[in-house]
Design an enzyme around this catalytic site. Structure first.
Site, PDB file in Angstrom:
ATOM      1  CB  CYS A   2     -15.298   2.816   7.501  1.00 41.08           C
ATOM      2  SG  CYS A   2     -15.321   4.581   7.416  1.00 41.08           S
ATOM      3  NE  ARG A  27     -12.434  -1.982   6.082  1.00 42.05           N
ATOM      4  CZ  ARG A  27     -12.607  -2.568   4.862  1.00 42.05           C
ATOM      5  NH1 ARG A  27     -11.882  -3.678   4.357  1.00 42.05           N
ATOM      6  NH2 ARG A  27     -13.655  -2.038   4.066  1.00 42.05           N
ATOM      7  CD1 TRP A  75      -9.055   7.023   5.868  1.00 42.58           C
ATOM      8  CD2 TRP A  75     -10.524   7.660   4.429  1.00 42.58           C
ATOM      9  NE1 TRP A  75      -8.367   8.071   4.677  1.00 42.58           N
ATOM     10  CE2 TRP A  75      -9.412   8.292   3.982  1.00 42.58           C
ATOM     11  CE3 TRP A  75     -11.678   7.772   3.699  1.00 42.58           C
ATOM     12  CZ2 TRP A  75      -9.388   9.299   2.727  1.00 42.58           C
ATOM     13  CZ3 TRP A  75     -11.698   8.586   2.545  1.00 42.58           C
ATOM     14  CH2 TRP A  75     -10.533   9.119   2.205  1.00 42.58           C
ATOM     15  CG  ASN A 101     -16.928   0.617   4.663  1.00 43.90           C
ATOM     16  OD1 ASN A 101     -16.639  -0.559   4.292  1.00 43.90           O
ATOM     17  ND2 ASN A 101     -16.503   1.633   4.237  1.00 43.90           N
ATOM     18  N   GLY A 102     -18.894   3.449   3.980  1.00 43.05           N
ATOM     19  CA  GLY A 102     -19.252   3.875   2.457  1.00 43.05           C
ATOM     20  C   GLY A 102     -19.488   5.117   2.507  1.00 43.05           C
ATOM     21  CD  GLU A 494       5.239   0.962  -5.055  1.00 45.71           C
ATOM     22  OE1 GLU A 494       4.476   1.650  -5.506  1.00 45.71           O
ATOM     23  OE2 GLU A 494       5.009   0.547  -3.830  1.00 45.71           O
ATOM     24  CE  LYS A 498       4.646   1.670  -0.675  1.00 46.62           C
ATOM     25  NZ  LYS A 498       3.921   1.314  -1.557  1.00 46.62           N
ATOM     26  CD  GLU A 501       2.157   4.435   0.521  1.00 46.99           C
ATOM     27  OE1 GLU A 501       0.835   4.464   0.832  1.00 46.99           O
ATOM     28  OE2 GLU A 501       2.716   3.866   0.126  1.00 46.99           O
ATOM     29  CG  HIS A 517      12.260  16.703 -21.135  1.00 42.75           C
ATOM     30  ND1 HIS A 517      12.450  17.260 -22.535  1.00 42.75           N
ATOM     31  CD2 HIS A 517      12.550  15.558 -21.312  1.00 42.75           C
ATOM     32  CE1 HIS A 517      13.043  16.582 -23.118  1.00 42.75           C
ATOM     33  NE2 HIS A 517      13.173  15.397 -22.583  1.00 42.75           N
ATOM     34  CE  LYS A 616      -2.607  -2.985   2.709  1.00 44.30           C
ATOM     35  NZ  LYS A 616      -1.354  -2.678   2.128  1.00 44.30           N
TER      36      LYS A 616
HETATM   37  C1  F6R Z   1       0.339   2.372  -1.402  1.00 45.70           C
HETATM   38  C2  F6R Z   1      -0.870   1.548  -1.484  1.00 45.70           C
HETATM   39  C3  F6R Z   1      -2.025   2.059  -2.276  1.00 45.70           C
HETATM   40  C4  F6R Z   1      -2.750   0.864  -2.945  1.00 45.70           C
HETATM   41  C5  F6R Z   1      -3.993   1.282  -3.770  1.00 45.70           C
HETATM   42  C6  F6R Z   1      -4.731   0.086  -4.475  1.00 45.70           C
HETATM   43  O1  F6R Z   1       1.454   1.830  -0.744  1.00 45.70           O
HETATM   44  O2  F6R Z   1      -1.146   0.643  -0.622  1.00 45.70           O
HETATM   45  O3  F6R Z   1      -1.551   3.011  -3.396  1.00 45.70           O
HETATM   46  O4  F6R Z   1      -1.982   0.253  -3.757  1.00 45.70           O
HETATM   47  O5  F6R Z   1      -4.887   1.950  -2.989  1.00 45.70           O
HETATM   48  O6  F6R Z   1      -5.099  -0.807  -3.576  1.00 45.70           O
HETATM   49  P1  F6R Z   1      -5.328  -2.518  -4.051  1.00 45.70           P
HETATM   50  O7  F6R Z   1      -4.108  -2.964  -4.588  1.00 45.70           O
HETATM   51  O8  F6R Z   1      -5.883  -2.884  -2.542  1.00 45.70           O
HETATM   52  O9  F6R Z   1      -6.435  -2.294  -4.943  1.00 45.70           O
END
Ligand code: F6R
Length: 621
Positions: A2, A27, A75, A101-102, A494, A498, A501, A517, A616
């Site tokens: 949030c 957020r 969120w 937020n929380g 990774e 990507k 998500e 396996h 984010k």
């Molecule tokens: C994926 C992504 C998340 C963040 C994760 C950690 O694209 O962005 O998996 O990498 O939430 O976030 P940070 O790096 O901000 O601690």
């Protein structure tokens, strides 16, 4: 998660609030709302399920002019994303309105108690409990003789309420009887105060303030700020009044704009030559063939004593940590463990005073990473951070660390932060290596390779057109497998993350040899495998793994070096990248996978910068 904004001053507040919420939408974007003080003494609340755009539309048809207000982008944690659960929430009979937020962990007990006192709940949120609780304590304060024009009455009501909360909060609170004031409080969810000319701002991070003020005060846990246009009073729960420490932001507004790009994610992918350069700037000591860091805050003696390194992180940052494990073990010969922060915080691994813990995080606000770092600190270990966001909670609480200097990453899917994290981890591997066994020549060689990376990454980005063709061919697939070995194993993880998500296609990343396996059972002519197979020490092995997929009629997309005939003979599609040494390959090979996820998501009509269910900064457990 949030995002929160607030303003008290002389500007038309809804313009700032809506623009700020747009900037904080990364957020959370399940719903958005604002509350604005009205000249008639009431607080107007406008809120809407969906994105900030929907709120902006609602404000056009039903304006709420004024110069004091708060806003929120949500969120959802407690209760579905609908208009009623959207913030702001109203306490009592409208005398208190707040955004949060929380997560309030004891909300159900508090809710029952407040219902017993006659408070009526409209939403399913934990936040509404806080609104009624503050209203209740305000009434108590008035009964005890507090007057409605005395700040202390409100402050005491807020403090009494906060004492009852278990969990995390960033709060911004309006009071109907005090139309010139906002009270903000923080515990576990970030808040920053912006100091302007006869005006004050509040926000979850500095991005809404860019273009308005560069003077900021970061709130720490258990701090409360009382904001009026001309005053900022800061208090700590335990120590009372504090004098605010004002810092100057150096963010420029262009860094948080998309420029000519259609999406932040694409802009951030194309920024990587520059961000990798930024991660290295000023960090080479050519005379000693090593790296140098200004902020590790450990003496060379302390650094030399380290005999084990723990890298802790979440998500993409955790994938960068896996690359870091390989780099540090190869160059510095120091044993490294990579721990999910969400696991480390509740585990009790043996940690000696010679262990260094690095928290790796783009945002510096991830709740699990912060908690893991605090837990290690509590055990007396030096806590270090590799972080992008200057002034974030982790950056401030770490004993030392290294900034990425990648600039704000707004797209929810992390891209440039990953390659910057890997770059910084390579610098650390060099640094720790040169303190131990790594020769001068080997250090020089690594420096030379690192310095070439911005240019190599510029050339890598030329693969964009061939990525588009592959995306066109496979965007309707429902499953993908991503495979790579050694340094390209974390890249496979990774790449799969990507794709998942932002395109909502199921994808799994695996070490290529592990595929037989279990995951090989998924292979058929509709399940593409993305092989990350640049020339490396395990190249032949990966080629054999490709044969195994081909024998089962699985389509193969290969990320390979230019002019690789073996791969061209086996793969259905080849995306070529420049050839670099094994240990720097993740910086190169991750880029076509970022682009592939982006292009597939676009073709499927997904919202690339704001994928569903995500945010984010994950500031809840
Ligand atoms: C994926 C992504 C998340 C963040 C994760 C950690 O694209 O962005 O998996 O990498 O939430 O976030 P940070 O790096 O901000 O601690």
């Amino acid at each position: 998660m949030c995002g929160i904004v607030g303003y008290v001053g002389h500007r038309e507040v809804t313009d700032f609030l809506v623009e700020g919420l747009h900037r904080l939408e990364y957020r959370g974007y399940d719903s958005a709302g604002v509350a604005v003080m009205q000249p008639d003494g009431l607080i107007a609340v406008r809120k809407k399920a969906g994105r900030v755009e929907a709120l902006a539309g609602a404000l056009e048809s039903q304006p709420a002019g004024g110069s004091v207000g708060i806003g929120h982008t949500r969120w959802a944690t407690h209760g579905p994303a609908n208009d009623i659960n959207a913030h702001p929430h109203v306490g009592g009979q409208g005398e208190v309105v707040l955004v949060h937020n929380g997560v309030i962990e004891n909300y159900s007990q508090l809710r029952a108690q407040l219902q017993g006192l006659g408070y009526v709940f409209k939403s399913a949120t934990d936040t509404e409990v806080v609104a009624h609780l503050v209203a209740h304590h305000l009434e108590e304060q008035v009964k005890l003789g507090g007057t409605i024009d005395d700040n202390k009455t409100y402050l005491r009501a807020v403090e009494a309420s906060l004492r009852k909360l278990k969990g995390t909060y960033g709060l911004a609170i309006l009071f109907r009887e005090r139309p010139d004031m906002i009270i903000a409080a923080r515990n576990g969810s970030p808040l920053v105060v912006g100091v302007g000319d006869n005006e004050h701002y509040i926000a979850s991070d500095p991005s809404p303030l860019v273009g308005y003020t560069d003077q900021v005060v970061f709130l720490a846990d258990h701090e409360i700020a009382v904001l009026t246009a001309d005053r900022l009073d800061l208090r700590h729960r335990d120590t009372g009044r504090l004098s605010p420490s004002v810092q100057t932001l150096n963010q420029v507004s262009t860094e948080i704009e998309k420029g000519d790009f259609e999406h932040y994610m694409l802009k951030e992918i194309f920024e990587q030559p520059q961000t990798i350069e930024n991660a290295m700037r000023g960090r080479f000591d050519e005379d000693e063939a090593t790296a140098k860091f200004g902020g590790l805050n450990l003496t060379p003696q302390q650094l030399r004593r380290i005999d084990r390194i723990v890298l802790t992180a979440c998500g993409t940052s955790w994938h960068a940590a896996l690359v870091g494990e390989y780099l540090i073990e190869e160059f510095a010969r120091v044993p490294v463990e990579v721990e999910y922060a969400s696991e480390l915080r509740y585990r009790n691994p043996p940690l000696s005073d010679r262990t260094a813990v690095f928290a790796i995080t783009q945002s510096g606000e991830t709740a699990d990473t912060l908690a893991a770092m605090r837990e290690c600190k509590r055990k007396g270990l030096p806590s270090l951070a590799i972080c992008n966001t200057v002034g974030s909670t982790i950056a401030r609480e770490a004993d030392g660390g290294v900034y990425l200097h990648a600039g704000p990453e707004i797209g929810v899917a992390s891209t440039k932060a990953f390659t910057s994290q890997v770059t910084v981890l390579a610098l650390l591997a060099l640094y720790f290596g040169r303190m131990r066994h790594l020769s001068f020549q080997a250090g020089k060689r690594l420096i030379g390779h690192l310095k070439a990376m911005p240019e190599v990454v510029s050339r890598t980005l030329e693969c964009h057109e061939s990525v588009k063709e592959v995306a066109q061919r496979y965007h309707e697939a429902t499953n993908f497998l991503y495979l790579g070995r050694l340094y390209n194993f974390p890249v496979a993880l990774e790449g799969a993350l990507k794709l998942k998500e932002i395109s909502y296609i199921h994808a799994e990343g695996y070490p290529a040899a592990e595929m037989k396996h279990g995951p090989i059972a998924l292979i058929d002519e509709h399940t593409p495998s993305v092989f990350v197979v640049p020339r490396s020490g395990v190249y032949d092995k990966v080629i054999s793994n490709m044969e195994e997929i081909r024998a089962r009629k699985g389509p193969i997309i290969a990320i390979a070096c230019e002019e690789d005939d073996n791969v061209a003979a086996l793969a259905d599609h080849v995306i070529t990248v420049p050839s670099v040494d094994d240990y720097l390959q993740p910086i190169v090979t991750s880029i076509p996978l970022q682009l592939l996820a982006y292009e597939i998501a676009l073709l499927r009509g997904c919202n690339v910068d704001r994928p569903r269910n995500l945010a984010k900064s994950v500031t809840v457990e």
